[in-house]
Design a protein around this motif. Structure first.
Motif, mmCIF file in Angstrom:
data_model
loop_
_atom_site.group_PDB
_atom_site.id
_atom_site.type_symbol
_atom_site.label_atom_id
_atom_site.label_comp_id
_atom_site.label_asym_id
_atom_site.label_seq_id
_atom_site.Cartn_x
_atom_site.Cartn_y
_atom_site.Cartn_z
ATOM 1 N N PHE A 93 0.831 -1.213 0.000
ATOM 2 C CA PHE A 93 0.000 0.000 0.000
ATOM 3 C C PHE A 93 0.861 1.258 0.000
ATOM 4 O O PHE A 93 0.582 2.211 -0.740
ATOM 5 N N VAL A 94 1.908 1.284 0.812
ATOM 6 C CA VAL A 94 2.788 2.462 0.881
ATOM 7 C C VAL A 94 3.496 2.673 -0.454
ATOM 8 O O VAL A 94 3.573 3.810 -0.952
ATOM 9 N N LEU A 95 4.009 1.615 -1.049
ATOM 10 C CA LEU A 95 4.681 1.732 -2.349
ATOM 11 C C LEU A 95 3.703 2.157 -3.435
ATOM 12 O O LEU A 95 4.041 2.968 -4.293
ATOM 13 N N GLY A 96 2.498 1.616 -3.390
ATOM 14 C CA GLY A 96 1.472 2.024 -4.360
ATOM 15 C C GLY A 96 1.149 3.505 -4.242
ATOM 16 O O GLY A 96 1.078 4.217 -5.249
ATOM 17 N N PHE A 97 0.969 3.962 -3.005
ATOM 18 C CA PHE A 97 0.697 5.388 -2.802
ATOM 19 C C PHE A 97 1.896 6.226 -3.236
ATOM 20 O O PHE A 97 1.734 7.269 -3.879
ATOM 21 N N GLY A 98 3.106 5.781 -2.896
ATOM 22 C CA GLY A 98 4.314 6.520 -3.280
ATOM 23 C C GLY A 98 4.445 6.642 -4.788
ATOM 24 O O GLY A 98 4.782 7.709 -5.312
ATOM 25 N N LEU A 99 4.168 5.569 -5.498
ATOM 26 C CA LEU A 99 4.239 5.593 -6.960
ATOM 27 C C LEU A 99 3.166 6.517 -7.526
ATOM 28 O O LEU A 99 3.436 7.316 -8.432
ATOM 29 N N TYR A 100 1.965 6.425 -6.987
ATOM 30 C CA TYR A 100 0.879 7.321 -7.397
ATOM 31 C C TYR A 100 1.282 8.779 -7.166
ATOM 32 O O TYR A 100 1.125 9.627 -8.047
ATOM 33 N N TYR A 101 1.815 9.075 -6.001
ATOM 34 C CA TYR A 101 2.236 10.436 -5.656
ATOM 35 C C TYR A 101 3.319 10.924 -6.612
ATOM 36 O O TYR A 101 3.249 12.037 -7.131
ATOM 37 N N LEU A 102 4.314 10.089 -6.841
ATOM 38 C CA LEU A 102 5.415 10.460 -7.734
ATOM 39 C C LEU A 102 4.914 10.786 -9.137
ATOM 40 O O LEU A 102 5.364 11.751 -9.756
ATOM 41 N N LEU A 103 3.978 9.996 -9.629
ATOM 42 C CA LEU A 103 3.528 10.156 -11.003
ATOM 43 C C LEU A 103 2.447 11.215 -11.184
ATOM 44 O O LEU A 103 2.217 11.676 -12.303
ATOM 45 N N THR A 104 1.794 11.629 -10.104
ATOM 46 C CA THR A 104 0.710 12.610 -10.242
ATOM 47 C C THR A 104 1.079 14.013 -9.769
ATOM 48 O O THR A 104 0.425 14.970 -10.172
ATOM 49 N N GLN A 105 2.086 14.150 -8.933
ATOM 50 C CA GLN A 105 2.475 15.475 -8.443
ATOM 51 C C GLN A 105 3.466 16.093 -9.421
ATOM 52 O O GLN A 105 4.631 15.710 -9.464
ATOM 53 N N THR A 106 3.004 17.048 -10.183
ATOM 54 C CA THR A 106 3.822 17.596 -11.265
ATOM 55 C C THR A 106 4.802 18.670 -10.805
ATOM 56 O O THR A 106 5.690 19.048 -11.557
#
Length: 167
Positions: free
Chosen positions: A80-93
């Motif tokens: 879950f943490v890695l999924g959120f981290g990847l989501y954050y990395l790819l969506t925060q421009t």
């Protein structure tokens, strides 16, 4: 503008994938070519290669926990943490480039280790450093990626604080 954003996303995914790939290739070679607890000197007993399976976390912490607790703490939560981290990395421009780089290393290393844990039930570790006064536990390239990522993020954080105090 959209093309630049797409290229940035591809570069970030490539960096994460490169970290996962290097880790998994090295572990596959070690699993196939090195016997358990065999010691192979790479740099005159400073850097040795030895294969161990780690069912715990960093330095085998949590290895003695009940299976359900260990699975929850060392598999489910990190996914879950890695999924959120990847989501954050790819969506925060608007993240600073160094932060993006650090997160790419950190996430790539985390994904490499969680892949092992899910697929094999343990993480393959195989590198050991002994510098005389300082000796490490046995680790792998995912651990190196994680530490490099943390180092980059720490540098970015300190750099940001230094710049703010100089203004």
């Amino acid at each position: 503008m959209k093309r630049k954003k797409t290229i940035k996303l591809l570069v970030l995914l490539f960096l994460v994938g490169l970290n996962v790939g290097c880790d998994q290739v090295s572990k596959t070679i070690v699993r196939q070519k090195v016997d358990y607890h065999e010691n192979i000197s790479l740099i005159k007993n400073i850097l040795t290669l030895t294969k161990v399976e780690n069912t715990g976390a960093f330095l085998s912490m949590g290895d003695n926990l009940p299976v359900a607790v260990r699975f929850t703490l060392l598999s489910l939560m990190p996914i879950f943490v890695l999924g959120f981290g990847l989501y954050y990395l790819l969506t925060q421009t608007d993240l600073p480039e160094l932060m993006q780089l650090g997160m790419s290393f950190l996430l790539g290393g985390g994904i490499g280790n969680i892949y092992d844990r899910v697929m094999f039930g343990s993480v393959t570790d195989f590198l050991h450093m002994d510098l005389g006064l300082f000796s490490t536990g046995v680790f792998n390239f995912a651990d190196v990626s994680i530490m490099v990522g943390i180092g980059i993020l720490l540098f970015q954080s300190l750099r940001g604080k230094i710049i703010k105090t100089q203004r």
